[in-house]
Design an enzyme around this catalytic site. Structure first.
Site, short mmCIF file in Angstrom:
data_model
loop_
_atom_site.label_atom_id
_atom_site.label_comp_id
_atom_site.label_asym_id
_atom_site.label_seq_id
_atom_site.Cartn_x
_atom_site.Cartn_y
_atom_site.Cartn_z
N LYS A 195 0.86 -1.18 0.00
CA LYS A 195 0.00 0.00 0.00
C LYS A 195 0.89 1.23 0.00
CE LYS A 195 -3.63 2.20 2.72
NZ LYS A 195 -4.56 2.00 3.84
N LYS A 248 -2.13 -1.47 -3.90
CA LYS A 248 -3.04 -0.33 -3.83
C LYS A 248 -2.25 0.96 -3.88
CE LYS A 248 -5.98 1.87 -0.52
NZ LYS A 248 -6.35 1.95 0.83
C1 PBG Z 1 -7.31 2.88 5.50
C2 PBG Z 1 -7.71 2.89 4.07
C3 PBG Z 1 -7.59 3.94 3.16
C4 PBG Z 1 -8.12 3.48 1.95
C5 PBG Z 1 -8.57 2.19 2.16
N1 PBG Z 1 -8.28 1.83 3.48
C6 PBG Z 1 -7.14 5.33 3.34
C7 PBG Z 1 -5.75 5.65 3.65
O1 PBG Z 1 -4.85 4.82 3.73
O2 PBG Z 1 -5.54 6.84 3.84
C8 PBG Z 1 -8.21 4.26 0.68
C9 PBG Z 1 -9.16 3.72 -0.32
C10 PBG Z 1 -9.49 4.66 -1.43
O3 PBG Z 1 -8.88 5.71 -1.63
O4 PBG Z 1 -10.43 4.33 -2.17
N2 PBG Z 1 -8.31 2.34 6.30
#
Ligand code: PBG
Length: 332
Positions: A195, A248
C-alpha cells in the site's frame, strides 16, 4: 505487392475472431464492492467527492444487497464510519461497533456473499492515524493489539475475510495467531501488503472521514518510488500467513502488480482501484471529455491484464451492468 509474412491484422478482422482470441475478460466475479456504513443515520448519504458512492445507514442495507447479488458480485469490503472517535480507536473493536453490526446484518441478508472487513484504526481514531500515536510517532507494536482485537470481533460478527490495511510490520502474523487462538481458523486474511503513501486516496478520506489531523502516512505506507521493496512486503505477508495480498492503488502501479504476479505465482493478488482513480474518471466523464463506460472498463481490464485476480472497485455495480449489456449486444 509486398510479402508480409506475419499479418497480425488477420487476427483482428471480425468481431468473432477478436472475441475468440481475447486474452483477458472481465466478469462481475472479478469485483469486490466497497461499502461505507455509518453508525449514526445523520452520517449516511452521498459522498460528494465520489459521485455515485453512498454512505449507508447500517440498518438499511437490504436494497443494496439485492443489487449486489443480482449483479453477481461475489464479495463486499466494509468500511465503518463510527458515531464517536477516540485516541485509541476503541470503536474499531466494540461488539456493537458499526462494522460488526453491518456484518451481522449482511450475513443474515446474504449468507453466501463473501464479507471482507477492512481492519485499520484511521476511521476510528480522533487523530485520524492508522495506529496508536506517541508524540508524532505511529507505534507499531501496540497497534498490533488493537488490530488483533478488531479482527476477532469482525470474525465473530461474520467476516469471512479480514483485510488489515494499516501497513504495520507483523500485522498478518499477529492477526493470524489471534484468529486461530479464538477458533476462527477459517477466517481468511487479505493483506494490504503493498500500500503506497498515495495522493489518490483523497476522496476516500472525505468518504470515511479519516484524514490525518497532523503529519502524513509516509512512515508506514510505501514510497511511490519503490517497486523492489514491494517484493519484500509481499514476501513478509505471505510468510506470515496471508491468504491473499493486495496492491493499492492499482492503475499507477500496474508494474508492481505484474512484478508480484511473476514472483508469487501461487498467491492470489487483489488490486484496489482507489477513490482518486474512480473520481477522476467520473469528473472527466461529467465534463464530457471521456466516455465513462469505455474508460472505466478499459481501466479495470488493464488491472486484470497486469495480473490481478480480483479488483476492489467503486465501479463494481456499474461495471457489472455494462458487462451484462455488452454480452447481450455483442455483434457476432
Ligand atoms: C485505511 C484505508 C484507506 C483506503 C482504504 N483503506 C485510506 C488511507 O490509507 O488513507 C483508501 C481507499 C481509497 O482511496 O479508495 N483504512
Amino acid at each position: 505487392m509486398p510479402t508480409i509474412a506475419r499479418r497480425l491484422r488477420r487476427r483482428r478482422q471480425t468481431p468473432a475472431i477478436r472475441a475468440m482470441l481475447r486474452e483477458t475478460r472481465l466478469t462481475p466475479s472479478d469485483f469486490i464492492y466497497p461499502i461505507f456504513v455509518a453508525d449514526a443515520p445523520k452520517d449516511a448519504g452521498p459522498v460528494s467527492s465520489m459521485p455515485g458512492v453512498v454512505r449507508y445507514d447500517v440498518d438499511r442495507l437490504e436494497g443494496l444487497v439485492e443489487r449486489i447479488q443480482s449483479a453477481r458480485i461475489p464479495a463486499v469490503m466494509l468500511f465503518g464510519i463510527p458515531a464517536k472517535k477516540d485516541a485509541e480507536g476503541t470503536q474499531a473493536w466494540a461488539e456493537d461497533g458499526v462494522v460488526s453490526r453491518a456484518l451481522r446484518r449482511l450475513k443474515s441478508l446474504a449468507p453466501r456473499l463473501t464479507l471482507i472487513a477492512d481492519v485499520c484504526l484511521c476511521e476510528y481514531t480522533s487523530h485520524g492515524h492508522c495506529g496508536h500515536v506517541h508524540g508524532e510517532r505511529i507505534e507499531n507494536d501496540s497497534t498490533l493489539d488493537a488490530l488483533q482485537r478488531a479482527s476477532i470481533t469482525y470474525a465473530a460478527a461474520g467476516a469471512d475475510i479480514v483485510a488489515p490495511s494499516g501497513m504495520m510490520d507483523g500485522m498478518v502474523a499477529a492477526i493470524r495467531a489471534a484468529l486461530d487462538e479464538n477458533k476462527h481458523v477459517d477466517t481468511g486474511i487479505l493483506s494490504y501488503s503493498v500500500k503506497y503513501a498515495s495522493s489518490f486516496y483523497g476522496p476516500f478520506r472525505d468518504a470515511a472521514d479519516c484524514a490525518p489531523q497532523f503529519g502524513d502516512r509516509r512512515s508506514h505506507q510505501m514510497d511511490p518510488a519503490n517497486a523492489r521493496e514491494a517484493l519484500a512486503e509481499a514476501e513478509q505477508d505471505i510468510t506470515e500467513g496471508a491468504d491473499a495480498i493486495m496492491v493499492k492503488p492499482a492503475l499507477s502501479y500496474l508494474d508492481v502488480i505484474a512484478r508480484l504476479r511473476r514472483n508469487f505465482e501461487s498467491t492470489p493478488i487483489a488490486a484496489y482501484q482507489v477513490s482518486g482513480e474512480y473520481s477522476m474518471i467520473k469528473a472527466a466523464a461529467a465534463s464530457g471529455w471521456i466516455d465513462e463506460k469505455n474508460v472505466a472498463l478499459e481501466s479495470l481490464l488493464s488491472i486484470k491484464r497486469a495480473g490481478a485476480d480480483t479488483i476492489i472497485t467503486y465501479y463494481a455495480l456499474e461495471a457489472a451492468k455494462w458487462l451484462a449489456e455488452g454480452l447481450a449486444n455483442d455483434e457476432y
